[in-house]
Design a protein around this motif. Structure first.
Motif, PDB file in Angstrom:
ATOM      1  N   GLY A  99       0.805  -1.207   0.000  1.00  0.00           N
ATOM      2  CA  GLY A  99       0.000   0.000   0.000  1.00  0.00           C
ATOM      3  C   GLY A  99       0.841   1.261   0.000  1.00  0.00           C
ATOM      4  N   MET A 100       1.946   1.241   0.751  1.00  0.00           N
ATOM      5  CA  MET A 100       2.828   2.402   0.808  1.00  0.00           C
ATOM      6  C   MET A 100       3.488   2.644  -0.552  1.00  0.00           C
ATOM      7  N   LEU A 101       3.891   1.575  -1.221  1.00  0.00           N
ATOM      8  CA  LEU A 101       4.504   1.692  -2.545  1.00  0.00           C
ATOM      9  C   LEU A 101       3.525   2.285  -3.554  1.00  0.00           C
ATOM     10  N   ILE A 102       2.304   1.771  -3.544  1.00  0.00           N
ATOM     11  CA  ILE A 102       1.291   2.265  -4.489  1.00  0.00           C
ATOM     12  C   ILE A 102       1.023   3.744  -4.253  1.00  0.00           C
ATOM     13  N   ALA A 103       0.889   4.141  -2.974  1.00  0.00           N
ATOM     14  CA  ALA A 103       0.625   5.547  -2.660  1.00  0.00           C
ATOM     15  C   ALA A 103       1.779   6.434  -3.109  1.00  0.00           C
ATOM     16  N   ASP A 104       3.005   5.949  -2.930  1.00  0.00           N
ATOM     17  CA  ASP A 104       4.177   6.732  -3.321  1.00  0.00           C
ATOM     18  C   ASP A 104       4.225   6.922  -4.839  1.00  0.00           C
ATOM     19  N   ALA A 105       3.994   5.844  -5.575  1.00  0.00           N
ATOM     20  CA  ALA A 105       4.002   5.940  -7.037  1.00  0.00           C
ATOM     21  C   ALA A 105       2.846   6.819  -7.521  1.00  0.00           C
ATOM     22  N   TRP A 106       1.701   6.684  -6.881  1.00  0.00           N
ATOM     23  CA  TRP A 106       0.522   7.464  -7.268  1.00  0.00           C
ATOM     24  C   TRP A 106       0.782   8.963  -7.117  1.00  0.00           C
ATOM     25  N   ALA A 107       1.497   9.325  -6.073  1.00  0.00           N
ATOM     26  CA  ALA A 107       1.799  10.736  -5.850  1.00  0.00           C
ATOM     27  C   ALA A 107       2.580  11.328  -7.025  1.00  0.00           C
ATOM     28  N   GLY A 108       3.353  10.484  -7.708  1.00  0.00           N
ATOM     29  CA  GLY A 108       4.129  10.944  -8.847  1.00  0.00           C
ATOM     30  C   GLY A 108       3.286  11.242 -10.077  1.00  0.00           C
ATOM     31  N   LEU A 109       2.011  10.851 -10.072  1.00  0.00           N
ATOM     32  CA  LEU A 109       1.136  11.106 -11.221  1.00  0.00           C
ATOM     33  C   LEU A 109       0.507  12.495 -11.178  1.00  0.00           C
ATOM     34  N   GLY A 110       0.547  13.135 -10.002  1.00  0.00           N
ATOM     35  CA  GLY A 110       0.114  14.514  -9.897  1.00  0.00           C
ATOM     36  C   GLY A 110      -1.387  14.728  -9.927  1.00  0.00           C
ATOM     37  N   ASP A 111      -1.771  15.974 -10.223  1.00  0.00           N
ATOM     38  CA  ASP A 111      -3.177  16.381 -10.183  1.00  0.00           C
ATOM     39  C   ASP A 111      -4.014  15.755 -11.293  1.00  0.00           C
ATOM     40  N   ALA A 112      -3.371  15.227 -12.319  1.00  0.00           N
ATOM     41  CA  ALA A 112      -4.127  14.672 -13.447  1.00  0.00           C
ATOM     42  C   ALA A 112      -5.022  13.516 -13.030  1.00  0.00           C
ATOM     43  N   VAL A 113      -4.678  12.839 -11.921  1.00  0.00           N
ATOM     44  CA  VAL A 113      -5.478  11.689 -11.477  1.00  0.00           C
ATOM     45  C   VAL A 113      -6.323  12.045 -10.260  1.00  0.00           C
ATOM     46  N   ALA A 114      -6.511  13.340  -9.999  1.00  0.00           N
ATOM     47  CA  ALA A 114      -7.279  13.766  -8.820  1.00  0.00           C
ATOM     48  C   ALA A 114      -8.676  13.143  -8.745  1.00  0.00           C
TER      49      ALA A 114
END
Length: 425
Positions: free
Chosen positions: A14-29
């Motif tokens: 879960g921590m890995l997914i959240a970290d990678a997700w943060a790198g996608l930015g506002d486009a996936v808000a």
């Protein structure tokens, strides 16, 4: 039963997914929560089945990811960034179209996330399309039309369409060929939860059991010869891939693991359910195919943990009363079983007379775990199809309710047989 062992250096998934997700930015808000993390449904409906695909990539399947796979998991999510951004943009448009159409039933994430992912791959970013709003409106209309036709007849027509049969058979083959091996885990905690769930359910322990995928690990024993058969889940020596099927009858349903895909879904259609909480027919069928290849043949980890708990709560329950309970839940169910007069009536009947009681019923009365686990599986399967979650506070009511239901059915079946023969319970 699987015992926990150390897994060595690893990172929480879960921590890995959240970290990678943060790198996608506002486009996936639109696919994120207020903290910027992916929504639970984003993980369940998009990341797991369509991006990470743990059934095909077992290195991504555990609650802990080995350090050598950390960069690969992160890279997989980041590479999917453009498609996920387009998915988010489509989801925003589809929700607008839904409001204009006056559709209010169901959760939009459940209904449209995967459709929007398809639109992203088919059309790309909707910002570049002059007719994007029209496509979004058509998508809402299509989904709404499918929802209005969630019937057994449409299920049968879909599953007997020659083109669909070829495609679905391929999906079924690959789903079973890609089944991952259960991952090692730390000590399970099942007994500790069973000791408190009836009077003081521990929400943190319940979440830990799911996060550590204890239910998945405990399913490993089902592939050993005769284990699943002894649990009443199959009539075969070991579980095997199901047929797709083209017919079903509620009166002649085989054990859970032996049911065709058609029979599994048919059983849910004939039960009492809220239609608006169930997926459209194509999604239901594809989901059931993947569910059939999953541990315990259930899709959600809390359901798998519940099966493991039900197994342990009913282990050793039979007509003997001198066994030492393994947990508080086990003791409560044993006490309920021991109070049933019909159990003692079966034990008292002399051999010539007991022939009037069918052997299968007599065996299930004296060995109640198998019918119990069959019914518990069916209850959990139905909850999954309806999108219902299972919290710690629900577990004891579920385990005890299924047990009472089994005993009541057995009592009624035996009473009808004995009354017909002029006997008494």
């Amino acid at each position: 039963m699987v015992q926990g062992i150390s897994t060595g250096p690893a990172v929480p998934r879960g921590m890995l997914i959240a970290d990678a997700w943060a790198g996608l930015g506002d486009a996936v808000a639109p696919l994120s929560n207020a903290s910027g993390r992916p929504l639970a449904r984003t993980v369940k409906l998009l990341l797991d089945p369509l991006v990470l695909r743990p059934t095909m990539n077992p290195r991504f399947a555990g609650g802990l990811i080995d350090v050598e796979h950390v960069d690969e998991l992160r890279r997989t999510i980041l590479e999917a960034g453009p498609a996920l951004a387009a998915t988010a943009a489509w989801f925003r448009l589809v929700k607008q179209a839904r409001r204009r159409a006056g559709v209010t039933e169901g959760n939009p994430q459940d209904r449209y996330f995967q459709r929007c992912f398809e639109l992203a791959h088919t059309h790309g970013d909707p910002a570049a399309l002059p007719d994007a709003a029209a496509i979004a409106a058509e998508t809402v209309a299509d989904v709404h039309a499918e929802r209005g036709d969630v019937t057994v007849d449409r299920l049968r027509r879909f599953m007997t369409d020659p083109d669909q049969v070829v495609r679905l058979a391929g999906l079924l083959h690959h789903a079973w060929a890609d089944r991952p091996d259960p991952q090692p885990l730390s000590p399970d905690g099942l007994t500790a939860f069973l000791d408190t769930c009836a009077h003081r359910p521990d929400e943190r322990l319940w979440k830990a059991l799911a996060e550590k995928e204890v239910g998945t690990a405990e399913a490993a024993e089902l592939d050993r010869p005769r284990v699943a058969r002894d649990y009443g889940l199959t009539a075969k020596a070991a579980p095997a891939p199901p047929e797709l099927g083209d017919r079903a009858s509620k009166r002649r349903l085989p054990p859970p693991f032996d049911r065709s895909i058609m029979e599994r879904l048919f059983a849910a259609f004939t039960a009492v359910f809220q239609r608006e909480t169930m997926a459209d027919i194509p999604s239901m069928v594809v989901g059931e195919i993947h569910r059939s290849a999953a541990p315990w043949q259930l899709a959600d980890e809390p359901s798998r943990v519940a099966m493991a708990l039900g197994r342990d709560a009913t282990t050793g329950i039979d007509h003997r009363t001198d066994t030492t309970p393994a947990s508080d839940a086990n003791a409560r169910l044993q006490a309920r079983y021991s109070r049933e007069a019909y159990v003692h009536a079966v034990l008292r009947r002399p051999d010539p007379e007991s022939a009037s009681v069918p052997e299968d019923l007599k065996h299930e009365i004296l060995h109640v775990q198998a019918p119990y686990l069959r019914r518990l599986w069916a209850r959990l399967h139905g909850r999954e199809l309806r999108g219902e979650t299972t919290a710690a506070a629900d577990v004891w009511d579920l385990l005890d309710g299924v047990f009472r239901s089994v005993l009541l059915d057995q009592r009624d079946r035996l009473r009808r047989i004995l009354e017909k023969d002029g006997g008494r319970t």
